[in-house]
Design an enzyme around this catalytic site. Structure first.
Site, short mmCIF file in Angstrom:
data_model
loop_
_atom_site.label_atom_id
_atom_site.label_comp_id
_atom_site.label_asym_id
_atom_site.label_seq_id
_atom_site.Cartn_x
_atom_site.Cartn_y
_atom_site.Cartn_z
N GLU A 33 2.13 1.86 -3.48
CA GLU A 33 1.07 2.43 -4.32
C GLU A 33 0.97 3.94 -4.11
O GLU A 33 0.84 4.72 -5.06
CB GLU A 33 -0.26 1.75 -4.00
CG GLU A 33 -1.47 2.34 -4.69
CD GLU A 33 -2.59 2.66 -3.72
OE1 GLU A 33 -2.99 3.84 -3.65
OE2 GLU A 33 -3.05 1.74 -3.03
N HIS A 34 1.07 4.38 -2.86
CA HIS A 34 1.03 5.82 -2.57
C HIS A 34 2.25 6.54 -3.13
O HIS A 34 2.13 7.61 -3.73
CB HIS A 34 0.97 6.05 -1.05
CG HIS A 34 -0.41 6.02 -0.49
ND1 HIS A 34 -0.95 7.07 0.21
CD2 HIS A 34 -1.38 5.07 -0.53
CE1 HIS A 34 -2.18 6.77 0.60
NE2 HIS A 34 -2.46 5.55 0.17
N HIS A 50 0.82 -1.21 0.00
CA HIS A 50 0.00 0.00 0.00
C HIS A 50 0.86 1.26 0.00
O HIS A 50 0.55 2.25 -0.69
CB HIS A 50 -0.93 -0.02 1.22
CG HIS A 50 -1.82 1.16 1.33
ND1 HIS A 50 -1.66 2.11 2.32
CD2 HIS A 50 -2.87 1.58 0.57
CE1 HIS A 50 -2.59 3.04 2.18
NE2 HIS A 50 -3.33 2.74 1.14
N GLU A 104 -4.88 7.73 7.63
CA GLU A 104 -5.81 6.76 7.05
C GLU A 104 -6.08 5.62 8.04
O GLU A 104 -7.21 5.17 8.19
CB GLU A 104 -5.23 6.22 5.74
CG GLU A 104 -6.19 5.45 4.89
CD GLU A 104 -5.58 5.04 3.55
OE1 GLU A 104 -6.27 4.29 2.81
OE2 GLU A 104 -4.44 5.44 3.24
#
Length: 406
Positions: A32-33, A29, A109
């Site tokens: 991906e960021h 993740h 998040e």
């Protein structure tokens, strides 16, 4: 897709959170960021400005078993979209300052999920079902696990997970196939080659995780071992899930909300993975109904596995087919569908083929897979006023008593 003036373009890799090692929690993740935070040719601001200059947008998503990067643009800008997608996945720079900022963004998040119990309960459910495995860990990671990740870790994951053997480029809408193929060959030429890295086999065990919190509602999810996405009875498992809790006419909705008024939200689900699956149901209820909600949910599921009828199966099949066909009218959904199927099955399953598989599910197959799933060890996750929630050992007892009485 005739009549459209826009296109959806994407690149998907068969490397999601499940591809992480034990010391890499949250790495997929985070990568991906970071793909949007600057490349050898573009800064983070240039990436945003360049795509928005033509009215398009970029997006990405990290899943359990796949990571996807996508763009939505006008027909004339498909080449630009492919160039930008290739740029962000092949040449991200992993600037240390950008990395520090993005870790903080993901920490926010994580905090948002922790403050959203109807999301958090599903993370806990997955963790309890597949303990000690990447498949059971949250995709976001933890603040502690993120602290240990650096640019070297990001580059290592990209090099082993973002390879031509495990990558699919898809496009749908106002696109020309030959032009997309030619652009892909040129733009993605530098993508590393190599074989696929298979994840460790999944081990479903079942379990229980509950936490008392001062909330207005109890959020509870119950699950059982499901079916992998290519299992012979995978479509029957999905039909059973829809029949149990897939809409307003489903058994759970009718019994729990309409007949008893125990919950505002209740639904069932079936998630299929490469070699595992999870079937279950979720409900949110007030403290005074906490003692009743789970027994009723279990009774409804057990009863459905014994008495599901032809009318209910046909209705569940119609829901599945309508959802599939409606999604195929959207370029982004169609591109995503083809990517997932190419990685999972080696080819995109034709929509008519999928419809035929759904139609082939019989009442007996639906009941049989329901009974088989409910016979597995239960998994329970609950957050909120849990005092009246039944004990873990009584979950299996309830199913056993209900099944023997049916």
């Amino acid at each position: 897709m005739e009549g459209l003036r826009t296109a959806a373009v994407g690149v998907t890799f068969g490397a999601g959170a499940r591809a992480e090692a034990d010391d890499e929690h949250g790495l997929a993740h985070l990568l991906e960021h970071m793909a949007f935070k600057g490349t050898a040719r573009r800064s983070a601001l240039q990436i945003a400005e360049e795509i928005e200059q033509v009215g398009g947008d970029l997006n990405a998503a990290t899943g359990v078993e796949q990571t996807s990067y996508s763009a939505r643009v006008l027909a004339a800008d498909v080449g630009l979209a492919l160039d930008m997608l290739a740029d962000i996945v092949i040449e991200p720079t992993f600037d240390p300052q950008e990395l520090a900022r993005e870790k903080n963004v993901i920490a926010q998040e994580i905090g948002a999920v922790d403050d959203t119990p109807d999301d958090l309960v599903f993370d806990w459910l997955q963790e309890a079902a597949f303990p000690g495995q990447a498949l059971g860990r949250s995709i976001l990671g933890t603040e502690k696990s993120l602290d240990a990740l650096d640019g070297r870790a990001l580059a290592g994951f990209r090099d082993r997970g973002y390879r031509t053997s495990d990558a699919v480029v898809t496009a749908a809408g106002a696109v020309d196939h030959d032009a997309v193929v030619a652009e892909t060959a040129r733009r993605f030429a530098a993508l590393p080659t190599g074989g696929r890295t298979e994840p460790a086999p999944a081990r479903y065990s079942g379990g229980d995780r509950r936490e008392k919190r001062d909330l207005e509602q109890l959020h509870v999810a119950i699950a059982f071992e499901g079916r992998s996405f290519d299992a012979p009875d995978a479509y029957a498992a999905q039909v059973f899930a829809n029949l149990v809790g897939g809409g307003m006419s489903s058994r759970l909705f009718q019994e729990i909300r309409e007949n008893r008024g125990l919950a505002y939200t209740v639904h069932a689900f079936h998630w299929g993975y490469q070699d595992a699956g999870l079937f279950g149901a979720y409900a949110g209820t007030g403290p005074k109904d906490a003692a009743d909600i789970l027994p009723v949910m279990l009774d409804v599921m057990a009863e459905a596995a014994e008495t599901a009828d032809e009318r209910e199966v046909a209705r569940a099949q119609a829901q599945m087919k309508a959802g599939l066909l409606m999604s195929f009218e959207q370029p982004s959904a169609r591109a995503d569908h083809h990517a997932r199927h190419l990685l999972a099955h080696g080819r995109p399953l034709d929509v008519d083929e999928i419809v035929a598989k759904i139609d082939a599910v019989t009442v007996e197959a639906t009941r049989e897979v329901g009974r088989a799933m409910l016979a597995s060890a239960p998994t329970l996750a609950a957050i909120g006023p849990i005092r009246k929630l039944i004990a873990p050992e009584r979950v299996a007892e309830r199913l056993g008593l209900r099944a023997s009485a049916a």
